[in-house]
Each structure stands twice: as structure tokens, then as C-alpha cells.
Scaffold this motif. Sequence first.
Motif, short mmCIF file in Angstrom:
data_model
loop_
_atom_site.label_atom_id
_atom_site.label_comp_id
_atom_site.label_asym_id
_atom_site.label_seq_id
_atom_site.Cartn_x
_atom_site.Cartn_y
_atom_site.Cartn_z
N UNK A 280 0.83 -1.21 0.00
CA UNK A 280 0.00 0.00 0.00
C UNK A 280 0.87 1.26 0.00
N UNK A 281 2.02 1.19 0.66
CA UNK A 281 2.91 2.35 0.68
C UNK A 281 3.49 2.62 -0.71
N UNK A 282 3.73 1.54 -1.46
CA UNK A 282 4.34 1.69 -2.79
C UNK A 282 3.33 2.18 -3.82
N UNK A 283 2.10 1.77 -3.72
CA UNK A 283 1.13 2.00 -4.80
C UNK A 283 1.05 3.44 -5.29
N UNK A 284 0.89 4.44 -4.42
CA UNK A 284 0.74 5.80 -4.95
C UNK A 284 1.99 6.34 -5.62
N UNK A 285 3.17 6.02 -5.08
CA UNK A 285 4.39 6.56 -5.71
C UNK A 285 4.74 5.78 -6.97
N UNK A 286 4.43 4.48 -6.99
CA UNK A 286 4.71 3.68 -8.19
C UNK A 286 3.85 4.12 -9.36
N UNK A 287 2.71 4.71 -9.07
CA UNK A 287 1.83 5.18 -10.15
C UNK A 287 2.50 6.26 -10.99
N UNK A 288 3.54 6.91 -10.43
CA UNK A 288 4.23 7.98 -11.17
C UNK A 288 5.39 7.47 -12.00
N UNK A 289 5.63 6.16 -12.02
CA UNK A 289 6.78 5.62 -12.76
C UNK A 289 6.71 5.93 -14.25
N UNK A 290 5.53 6.07 -14.78
CA UNK A 290 5.39 6.39 -16.20
C UNK A 290 5.05 7.85 -16.45
N UNK A 291 5.14 8.66 -15.39
CA UNK A 291 4.90 10.10 -15.53
C UNK A 291 6.22 10.76 -15.90
#
Length: 724
Positions: A280-291
Motif C-alpha cells: 500500500x505504501x508503494x502503490x501511490x508513488x509507483x503510479x508515477x513511474x510512467x509520468x
Amino acid sequence: MSDNPASPDRPSPALTALAEAHGVATQYWSFFGEQVTVPAATLRAVLRAMGVDPLTDADIDDALAAVRAEPWRGLLPPSAVVRQEGGTIAVHVADGHDVTLSVALEDGSWRDLSIPDQQAESREIDGTTVWRVQVPLPGDLPLGWHTLHAWQRPFGGGEVDRTASCVFVVTPNRLPEPPSRPGRGGRGWGLMAQLYSVRSQDSWGMGDFADLADLAAIAGRRGADFLLVNPIHAAEVTVPIEPSPYLPATRRFLAPLYVRPEDVREAAYLAPADRAVVDDARTPVAASDTDPRRIDRDAVWTAKRAALALIHAAPRSAARQAELDAFLRREGQPLQDFALWCALEEHFADTLPAGAERPAAAWDISSPLVAELRTPLADRVDFHAWLQWIADEQVAAAQAAATASGMRIGVMHDLAVGVHTKGSDAWSLRDMYAQGITVGAPPDMYNQQGQDWNQPPWLPPALARAGYAPLRDMIRTLLRHAGALRIDHVIGLFRLWWIPTGLGAGAGTYVRYDHEAMIGVLALEAHRAGAVLIGEDLGNVEPWVRDYLSARGILGTSVLWFEQEEDGPRPPERWRRELLATVNTHDLPPTAGYLADEHVALRARLGLLEQSVEDALADAAAERGAMLRLLRERGLIGAEPTEQEVIEALNVLITASPSLLLGVALVDAVGERRVQNQPGTDKEYPNWQIPLADGDGRAVLVEDLAHNERFLSLTAAVDDALRA
């Protein structure tokens, strides 16, 4: 009494002599070819930072006498760094006495040194005649960190009445040339990348040590011998995180910001509920990997710190605990001090109102307040010390992946010039740094007010008294799991531009360092690690420095766009052999952006141009045209080349140089146009926050490189050219 009432800004001869005795430049040649006399106010401020504060002419005379007498007062120097080829060491012996010298070697054995019969120089010191004896050193002393001991006794065999010892370092005369793959004539190439910008499908919003391993393996399979990345020194542990990797909190320890939490062994054994918390901690920041827009270090560290704290609390096996304990013993008190600084940073961030100043005593590692806080913060100290062990393990895995892929060198780290004024090193090693001074650069054509890098300088005498241990330990950490080290602004090991607080960057002066000692320490640690050293020697560097570094086996650097002669680009055949040669650098736009004049457009937008936009574009066109003509003359491009063809041709062009190492920028290999760092800016541009993207602005992940046509084509072109 004023030393020069008629001209208070011009130093008196006595003040000039005192400054020069302390290695402080009283005159220097500017970038513009003018000889500048350093103002008296600058000299006094610099001397004050060195612990010398003469107020009158008489004070200056006393201080000058003291600094000249100081070497004669010690039986041995504070420390001695010598080359294995021999040389001499000066010993100062009282009149009517003999001296005996022995070296305690690292392996526990002893070597006696012979005292020669010679005509020694003498001087009256504190009413006693003291003789300076130059003791020759044998050429077969082993390399290493030894201890020199001296015993002084009266003539005729009387009792020893004085003893002394000092750190005695024997360093290699010259480092060997870099290793390379067969069929390349002893030369090699590698990839250059900003690690934070290179993300993968499994990243936490920015590149990390796992991505470092994968990128190294990919580059190695393409024929690369090294992967140069930005400094990975530790930064802040509370937000906001300083984006610049060149302004760290410490250069001794690594940035846990780059740790991949899932790769910590204990993470695999978390209970399902705890593992869900990590996910859960990773999910929001990982969403920016393709930003492709911007790296958010604050969000990344906030998420990782929570996950890593949970993993740290998980049980460790007996074997894992033994490994951690061994790491903690090896790193010793410096690691505990760094971990305490981290815990204090968190403590004050949590307990003080936003913007409030912490107690003055908190800035003193020896204060009662700091001692009082050690106990309640013990758990956080353990956590931050553990993080360094995890970071060390993951960097080791990256180097292993690099060499397993065929790289002969592997990971090449970058050493920043200095540290933040309020960072861990400046706190725990306070006595090693000059107070009220920062370092930077004097005025030049790009920064007419000069530059202030907000970094405190090391005090040369303090380094000598410490036996250069802080430098040694820093280099050991970086080379423990690496095959090379690039030293940013290597001239800083020879002289640094000191800026007294409040006087402005242009009102500084140069201070000399014992380069023979500092380069010797670097060479010894590189020799022991089997590593290559590269000194970034661009810009205003005294010519003899480059010759000196080459003679010690330390490579310099050259950038294609900077290699110019009166009639155009300097042919690469006339470049130096002892070099890391590249087309560009992180302070320039990627080549695609340079070819499209985006550097002019950006500087115009930010108000950084010193000329009109039209003139700047004309200059850029002329520079670009000269380079394209050179490529056409060599048959590297046709009449109407594409952007990709020009970039490949430029990288192939530098393979015609005799340079031992060649660097290929990852941004050039994917068509990125945005600069990572725009000099002369702070908040105006997102320096060190640009994720890797292609020419169309799409994010490029590590997994994409295996089928990225531009990446495959450029790496093949360079590899083929080097083998031809």
C-alpha cells in the motif's frame, strides 16, 4: 594600529606573508586574464576561519613567527603520506640528541629506518636549537596505512626524553590503466546515467539500487565496461529532500532513498498483513513511474521510510544478525554518529513547530542536549544504522550484476565536491571544517558574480592531524562495491575557492591543500579496491594539474563541445590518452536538445542569457555548423542527416580519440531533450528531478531499453567503432 591606514582593502606585506604561509592565495589570475589582488577583509576572514585572528601589525608578526616555527616544534609531522618509490621525511631533533625511527606496519611487523649522517639545517625554537634531519625512506616499504614512531634521547645513550608517532601512509606511484575487453586496444566504453531518473516497472517513483543492477546488466550485455551514475551520498531523512545529488548531508554514507524495500531479505517473510502495508505504501508513488514530468523525492522517501521501518522491525535469522553486527563493528562510531544525526533530524521535525529553529546545542555533537537525546532515540539510531547495511548490500548486488554481465569495471560512482552546511558531516566532523566559510567558484563568463555552493571546506591542517582518515573512509565506502570513482571538481584537492560569509562569491580567494597527500590517499584506496579514478578537470584548471594527475594514473575528462581550437572543433586524435571522453555532460542539454537550440530557449525563458536571443542562436548555429562539417568531412553523416544519425556520429567521432574510456549518455541513447541541471538556477528549473523520457516526452523505463531502437543502435555503433 592599522596595518595599512591609507588603503584598508589592500593587504599589508605582513598580512600577505601570513596568508601565504597558511596556503591562502593573496593574488590570482581571473577567468578573464586579470591578476586580482585579494582584499585584506577576505584574507582576514579566511585566516579567522583557520583559527588565526591577528588584529594589529604586532599580532600579525607573532602569528607569522608561530606558523613558521610550528613544523620545527614537532619531532614528527602530524601525518606523512609518501610514495612507494621512496623520498624523505623530515624529523626535528633537539640539539645534543639522537633520534631513532621505526615503522609499525599494518601486518604487525616493524621496520627500522636508518638515520643518515648529513649537514642538517637548524633553527632556534623557544630558546633551543632544533635540527631538521631528512631521513631517506626505503623504496620497498609496503603499501598501506602504517604508524611511524620516533624516540629522542641525549647523545651517548641516555634515557628517552621525547617520543612521537604519526600516521604513515605509503601510496602507489601510479595506478594501472583501466581494464578492458579483448579486441579494443586497451580501451573501453560505458553508459552514463542519472540513477534517480531511470525507473522500472517495479520502482517506487524513482530509480533505485535494483534499477542500477538491471541497467548495468543491460549495458554490460551491449558491450559497456562501466556504468557511471550520479552521487549516491546520503541526503536528508526528513522532507524536503535536497534534489541535488551534489549537495549531500554526508559523503561517507549512502542514500537509503535508493533502497528497494522488497529486495530486503526480511521483506519476503513478512506476515500477509504487514506485506500489504508495504504494498500500500508503494502503490501511490509507483503510479508515477510512467509520468515523464518530475521526480518527487519527498513522496518517495515518505513511502519508503514507512515500509522500511516495518521491515526493520521484522525478526532476522542468526546468520543475518551476525552479518549486521559485523557491518556495525566495521563502520564503528562514524556510523553511529550519522545514525544519531538522522534520528535527531526526525526528532526535531516531529517536535518543533514548522519553521522553528532548533536549540543551538543541537548543532553540537558533544553537547549535553545531544547526549540526553541518545537514549530515547536509540531505536531510530538502530534503524538508520540498519539502513546503511541494507544499502551496502544492494549496491554490492548491483556491482555483482555489472561484472556478471561482462563489464570489466562495473559501477562508477561520482564523488561530490563537498557537503551541506547543516548536514551530518558538518555536524559530526565540525572540527574538520572551516566555520563561516563556504566554497564555490570565482566569477567567469557564465556566472559573473561567482558561485556559492553552500558547502563548508575541509581545514587543511585538521585533515593532516586526522591522518586523512575522513578522506580515506569516504573513499572506502564508495569503492567497496564499485570499479571506478569519478571525482567532481578534482581541482578541489589542490585548491578551493573559499567564500567568507557575507562577502559574496566574487570576494573569495583560493586556499591550497596538500594535493600530494590527498591524491596519495585516493590512489592507495583505489589500488586496494582495484578501481579506476577519474578527475573531472574541466574549466579553469592549472595546466600542471592535468600533467600531475596523468602521471599518477588518474584519468581526466573531456567533453566534445568544449574541445575547441581557434578554427573550430579540436580533432579527437589530438585529445589526451588518459581521459574519460564524452559528447556531453549533465550540465549541458542532451545532444538532441542541443541540436534543437533548446538550451538557448531555456536560458532565454529563465533570463540567463548575457546576449540577445538572436546572437545566442547565431553562436549556437555556428558551433553546430562547425561540428556538422567535421562529421561530413569524415564521412560520418550525409547531406541531410536525421537527429539520431547526428547523435550516433558524434559518439562515434570520439572513438577516434586515443582516450582510454568513452562515455555514452543514456539520455542521448533514447532521444531525451531536457537538461538535468541548468547552471545558474535554483527554484527556477526542476534541477535533478527530470525522469528519463524520449524525444516525444514519453517515459522510458529500464524494461523498454531491450527493444528501444535508438538505444540499441547507438550502443552498437560505439561498440563496433571501438573494435574496428
